[in-house]
Design a protein around this motif. Structure first.
Motif, mmCIF file in Angstrom:
data_model
loop_
_atom_site.group_PDB
_atom_site.id
_atom_site.type_symbol
_atom_site.label_atom_id
_atom_site.label_comp_id
_atom_site.label_asym_id
_atom_site.label_seq_id
_atom_site.Cartn_x
_atom_site.Cartn_y
_atom_site.Cartn_z
ATOM 1 N N LYS A 113 -73.501 -13.349 48.326
ATOM 2 C CA LYS A 113 -74.403 -13.220 47.141
ATOM 3 C C LYS A 113 -73.471 -13.563 45.998
ATOM 4 O O LYS A 113 -72.332 -14.011 46.119
ATOM 5 N N PRO A 114 -74.148 -13.663 44.573
ATOM 6 C CA PRO A 114 -73.119 -13.942 43.831
ATOM 7 C C PRO A 114 -72.045 -13.132 43.457
ATOM 8 O O PRO A 114 -72.189 -11.798 43.677
ATOM 9 N N VAL A 115 -70.853 -13.663 42.996
ATOM 10 C CA VAL A 115 -69.608 -12.629 42.916
ATOM 11 C C VAL A 115 -69.104 -13.187 41.564
ATOM 12 O O VAL A 115 -68.915 -14.392 41.381
ATOM 13 N N GLY A 116 -68.863 -12.267 40.693
ATOM 14 C CA GLY A 116 -68.057 -12.430 39.351
ATOM 15 C C GLY A 116 -66.644 -11.586 39.530
ATOM 16 O O GLY A 116 -66.614 -10.626 40.198
ATOM 17 N N VAL A 117 -65.569 -12.259 38.791
ATOM 18 C CA VAL A 117 -64.425 -11.570 38.668
ATOM 19 C C VAL A 117 -64.109 -11.732 37.374
ATOM 20 O O VAL A 117 -64.286 -12.528 36.589
ATOM 21 N N PHE A 118 -63.582 -10.353 36.935
ATOM 22 C CA PHE A 118 -63.401 -10.242 35.404
ATOM 23 C C PHE A 118 -62.229 -9.410 35.088
ATOM 24 O O PHE A 118 -61.491 -8.735 36.190
ATOM 25 N N TYR A 119 -61.704 -9.564 33.986
ATOM 26 C CA TYR A 119 -60.459 -8.779 33.586
ATOM 27 C C TYR A 119 -61.173 -7.299 32.900
ATOM 28 O O TYR A 119 -59.989 -6.483 32.841
ATOM 29 N N ASP A 120 -62.313 -7.263 32.570
ATOM 30 C CA ASP A 120 -62.563 -5.853 32.043
ATOM 31 C C ASP A 120 -63.757 -5.613 32.469
ATOM 32 O O ASP A 120 -64.847 -6.416 32.628
ATOM 33 N N LEU A 121 -64.176 -4.097 32.354
ATOM 34 C CA LEU A 121 -65.428 -3.592 32.844
ATOM 35 C C LEU A 121 -66.696 -4.057 31.983
ATOM 36 O O LEU A 121 -67.509 -4.173 32.343
ATOM 37 N N GLU A 122 -66.432 -4.151 30.683
ATOM 38 C CA GLU A 122 -67.589 -4.639 29.980
ATOM 39 C C GLU A 122 -68.020 -5.822 30.167
ATOM 40 O O GLU A 122 -69.205 -6.108 30.323
ATOM 41 N N ALA A 123 -67.116 -7.024 30.526
ATOM 42 C CA ALA A 123 -67.888 -8.375 30.937
ATOM 43 C C ALA A 123 -68.498 -7.995 32.189
ATOM 44 O O ALA A 123 -69.326 -8.762 32.451
ATOM 45 N N ALA A 124 -67.859 -7.305 33.359
ATOM 46 C CA ALA A 124 -68.761 -7.135 34.534
ATOM 47 C C ALA A 124 -69.813 -6.688 34.242
ATOM 48 O O ALA A 124 -70.937 -6.939 34.946
#
Length: 137
Positions: A113-124
């Motif tokens: 499935k699509p996977v995103g990796v982020f530095y902060d919760l807001e971006a996620a």
């Protein structure tokens, strides 16, 4: 977790389990595992059960792994868990630790499935909300 995240999501339930804290939103689940835990399908069963009860197989959901602590997990169990949720549409990893964000590349191999990796919760949250708005195939 910050209570002022800009989101259309409503917090439905916050649940503290032996392995960590889980926040269940309208279409998102945030998992925050405790320090030193080894996560398996077996010890995550209660969180999975709660999610199945709340969302069933119809409500589209995105799982956000908020990695505040250091812990290990069994990546082989990912595929089995994803199969339990036909409505699971994406997975996000949030960590300020570069090494933990790099591990997400390995996890992508087990999650189709699509996977995103982020530095902060807001971006996620922003990424997850955009994903939820996209038409499903």
């Amino acid at each position: 977790m910050e209570a002022t995240l800009p989101t259309r999501q409503k917090l439905i339930l916050e649940h503290r389990l032996d392995i960590g804290r889980f926040l269940f939103y309208t279409n998102m689940v945030i998992g925050e595992f405790d320090e030193g835990i080894h996560v398996t399908k077996r010890n995550a069963a209660k969180a999975i059960e709660i999610a199945l009860q709340l969302y069933g197989g119809r409500t589209s959901i995105v799982y956000i792994s908020h990695r505040l602590n250091s812990y290990s997990m069994d990546p082989v169990g990912y595929g089995e868990i994803v199969k339990m949720f036909p409505n699971f549409i994406g997975f996000a990893v949030v960590s300020r630790n570069r090494y933990r964000r790099m591990l997400a590349a390995i996890e992508k191999l087990f999650i189709k499935k699509p996977v995103g990796v982020f530095y902060d919760l807001e971006a996620a949250f922003t990424w997850a909300e955009d994903l939820l708005l996209k038409p499903r195939e």
